[in-house]
Motif scaffolding. Sequence first.
Motif, PDB file in Angstrom:
ATOM      1  N   ASP A 188       0.809  -1.223   0.000  1.00 19.63           N
ATOM      2  CA  ASP A 188       0.000   0.000   0.000  1.00 19.63           C
ATOM      3  C   ASP A 188       0.841   1.271   0.000  1.00 19.63           C
ATOM      4  OD1 ASP A 188      -2.603  -1.002  -0.157  1.00 19.63           O
ATOM      5  OD2 ASP A 188      -2.666  -1.411   1.993  1.00 19.63           O
ATOM      6  N   CYS A 189       1.977   1.219  -0.678  1.00 18.51           N
ATOM      7  CA  CYS A 189       2.839   2.405  -0.817  1.00 18.51           C
ATOM      8  C   CYS A 189       3.257   2.971   0.537  1.00 18.51           C
ATOM      9  CB  CYS A 189       2.150   3.492  -1.643  1.00 18.51           C
ATOM     10  SG  CYS A 189       1.748   2.977  -3.331  1.00 18.51           S
ATOM     11  N   ARG A 190       3.572   2.064   1.477  1.00 18.64           N
ATOM     12  CA  ARG A 190       4.017   2.491   2.799  1.00 18.64           C
ATOM     13  C   ARG A 190       5.239   1.680   3.206  1.00 18.64           C
ATOM     14  NH1 ARG A 190      -1.625   2.846   3.322  1.00 18.64           N
ATOM     15  NH2 ARG A 190      -2.358   4.861   4.113  1.00 18.64           N
ATOM     16  N   CYS A 191       6.144   2.332   3.931  1.00 18.72           N
ATOM     17  CA  CYS A 191       7.317   1.641   4.461  1.00 18.72           C
ATOM     18  C   CYS A 191       6.851   0.595   5.478  1.00 18.72           C
ATOM     19  CB  CYS A 191       8.263   2.638   5.132  1.00 18.72           C
ATOM     20  SG  CYS A 191       9.686   1.877   5.962  1.00 18.72           S
ATOM     21  N   ALA A 192       7.337  -0.629   5.317  1.00 17.03           N
ATOM     22  CA  ALA A 192       6.930  -1.720   6.204  1.00 17.03           C
ATOM     23  C   ALA A 192       7.507  -1.571   7.601  1.00 17.03           C
ATOM     24  CB  ALA A 192       7.355  -3.061   5.614  1.00 17.03           C
ATOM     25  N   PHE A 193       8.497  -0.693   7.784  1.00 18.11           N
ATOM     26  CA  PHE A 193       9.088  -0.476   9.107  1.00 18.11           C
ATOM     27  C   PHE A 193       8.467   0.716   9.836  1.00 18.11           C
ATOM     28  CE2 PHE A 193      13.512  -2.641   8.529  1.00 18.11           C
ATOM     29  CZ  PHE A 193      12.891  -3.879   8.434  1.00 18.11           C
TER      30      PHE A 193
ATOM     31  N   PHE B 231       6.029   5.271   6.518  1.00 18.25           N
ATOM     32  CA  PHE B 231       6.183   6.465   5.672  1.00 18.25           C
ATOM     33  C   PHE B 231       5.532   6.252   4.314  1.00 18.25           C
ATOM     34  CE2 PHE B 231       8.437   8.429   2.139  1.00 18.25           C
ATOM     35  CZ  PHE B 231       8.360   9.773   2.461  1.00 18.25           C
ATOM     36  N   GLU B 232       4.864   7.287   3.814  1.00 22.04           N
ATOM     37  CA  GLU B 232       4.418   7.333   2.421  1.00 22.04           C
ATOM     38  C   GLU B 232       4.652   8.747   1.911  1.00 22.04           C
ATOM     39  OE1 GLU B 232       0.349   7.181   1.348  1.00 22.04           O
ATOM     40  OE2 GLU B 232      -0.362   8.076   3.223  1.00 22.04           O
TER      41      GLU B 232
ATOM     42  N   SER C 159       3.346  10.304  -8.575  1.00 21.90           N
ATOM     43  CA  SER C 159       4.493   9.414  -8.389  1.00 21.90           C
ATOM     44  C   SER C 159       4.803   9.214  -6.913  1.00 21.90           C
ATOM     45  CB  SER C 159       5.728   9.992  -9.088  1.00 21.90           C
ATOM     46  OG  SER C 159       5.516  10.097 -10.478  1.00 21.90           O
ATOM     47  N   VAL C 160       5.080   7.963  -6.550  1.00 21.98           N
ATOM     48  CA  VAL C 160       5.506   7.648  -5.189  1.00 21.98           C
ATOM     49  C   VAL C 160       6.986   7.999  -5.053  1.00 21.98           C
ATOM     50  CG1 VAL C 160       5.799   5.809  -3.493  1.00 21.98           C
ATOM     51  CG2 VAL C 160       3.835   5.777  -5.036  1.00 21.98           C
ATOM     52  N   VAL C 161       7.350   8.694  -3.991  1.00 21.37           N
ATOM     53  CA  VAL C 161       8.741   9.085  -3.771  1.00 21.37           C
ATOM     54  C   VAL C 161       9.214   8.590  -2.404  1.00 21.37           C
ATOM     55  CG1 VAL C 161       8.659  11.110  -5.266  1.00 21.37           C
ATOM     56  CG2 VAL C 161       8.037  11.336  -2.863  1.00 21.37           C
TER      57      VAL C 161
ATOM     58  N   LEU D 251      10.375  -0.380   1.709  1.00 20.23           N
ATOM     59  CA  LEU D 251      11.007   0.418   2.754  1.00 20.23           C
ATOM     60  C   LEU D 251      11.262   1.831   2.260  1.00 20.23           C
ATOM     61  CD1 LEU D 251      13.686  -1.993   4.295  1.00 20.23           C
ATOM     62  CD2 LEU D 251      11.366  -1.562   5.093  1.00 20.23           C
ATOM     63  N   CYS D 252      11.197   2.778   3.171  1.00 16.69           N
ATOM     64  CA  CYS D 252      11.621   4.134   2.840  1.00 16.69           C
ATOM     65  C   CYS D 252      13.119   4.118   2.573  1.00 16.69           C
ATOM     66  CB  CYS D 252      11.268   5.105   3.965  1.00 16.69           C
ATOM     67  SG  CYS D 252      12.165   4.816   5.513  1.00 16.69           S
ATOM     68  N   THR D 253      13.602   5.142   1.904  1.00 15.93           N
ATOM     69  CA  THR D 253      15.008   5.177   1.494  1.00 15.93           C
ATOM     70  C   THR D 253      15.942   5.037   2.692  1.00 15.93           C
ATOM     71  OG1 THR D 253      14.407   6.589  -0.372  1.00 15.93           O
ATOM     72  CG2 THR D 253      16.729   6.523   0.256  1.00 15.93           C
ATOM     73  N   LEU D 254      15.612   5.682   3.814  1.00 15.82           N
ATOM     74  CA  LEU D 254      16.458   5.598   5.003  1.00 15.82           C
ATOM     75  C   LEU D 254      16.531   4.166   5.519  1.00 15.82           C
ATOM     76  CD1 LEU D 254      18.068   6.733   7.415  1.00 15.82           C
ATOM     77  CD2 LEU D 254      15.857   7.142   8.547  1.00 15.82           C
ATOM     78  N   HIS D 255      15.396   3.539   5.709  1.00 17.45           N
ATOM     79  CA  HIS D 255      15.399   2.201   6.295  1.00 17.45           C
ATOM     80  C   HIS D 255      15.946   1.149   5.323  1.00 17.45           C
ATOM     81  CE1 HIS D 255      12.361   3.809   9.382  1.00 17.45           C
ATOM     82  NE2 HIS D 255      13.572   3.736   9.927  1.00 17.45           N
ATOM     83  N   HIS D 256      15.829   1.414   4.018  1.00 16.45           N
ATOM     84  CA  HIS D 256      16.472   0.537   3.034  1.00 16.45           C
ATOM     85  C   HIS D 256      17.983   0.585   3.201  1.00 16.45           C
ATOM     86  CE1 HIS D 256      17.031  -0.569  -1.521  1.00 16.45           C
ATOM     87  NE2 HIS D 256      17.570  -1.447  -0.705  1.00 16.45           N
TER      88      HIS D 256
END
Length: 304
Positions: free
Chosen positions: A187-192, A195-196, A202-204, A228-233
């Motif tokens: 659902d376009c959200r960070c699993a941790f 964040f969306e 566009s999803v960023v 994951l969001c870029t940070l948590h990735h």
Amino acid sequence: MLLAMEWFERVARMRRWTRGGERDPNRVLLLLLALGELHRRGYAPLRYRDVEEPLGELLAEFGPAKPASPGYAFHQLAADGLWEVLTHQGVGSPGPDASTLRAYDAAGRLAPRFAKELMADAAVFTQIVRLLLQLNFEPGLHDDLRTAVGLPPEPAVPASVAAHVEGLLPRARPDVLLRQKVLVAYDCRCAFCGFEGWMGNSVVGLDAARLRWGAFDGYDDLSNALCLCTLHHRLLDRGVLSLTRSGAILVSRHFVGTTESARTLVDSLVGRRVAAPRAGFPGPHRTNVDWHARQVFRGPARTS
């Protein structure tokens, strides 16, 4: 190009110890360090006592949770035909023990023919570095590794040279739609952290993050990926974060963050449950979760 192919193939053969998918990047990290020195300072022997500390830092930062000693890498790399160890007695390593290497004032250098080829052809140098990175690390770590060893960003190379290297990379092709599939599943959200973010349509700030790395037979599949969001990735790839089979998020005790944002974005994840994908989509498979926890995560995990 025939000479270059010899070096490409030797680098590919040393790529990693594959038994059980275990990471063993110790020699690779030493070779990258030596290539960084060649790029910055030219061809010269590297004394063990001078590289022991920076190599140890690379092993601690980019190796598995229990890296080998710098002495092991310094000694073992010579077996690949890309490196040689020198002492006052001539060419040949006195062994992998760090104290022995220091006692003999051992120095190492790239094999002369190898170094000559690298210095003569910038495209070959570039592709050797690319091959080492692609065969041993996730793409998100490549820039960090280049910076750590003093190598510049990857320049463009002739297509003919790049084609030779492509043939030595793992055969599995990346799924260009993986990110789209992951976004839909979560659902376009960070699993941790949940964040969306959007810019127009566009999803960023959200990525498809692999648990088992592509260089170690990690397929581009929902059973091996999280949104994951870029940070948590980035923190997942660096071993700051992982998860258990039951879905609890792990945070490494080695992570240090003193600001409120660090406490909110990282420390607060301890023990939190990773978000599950939508019904009908597979979550991470336990074998991929186990691989990441063993081979990437910088344990032990925090308990609070």
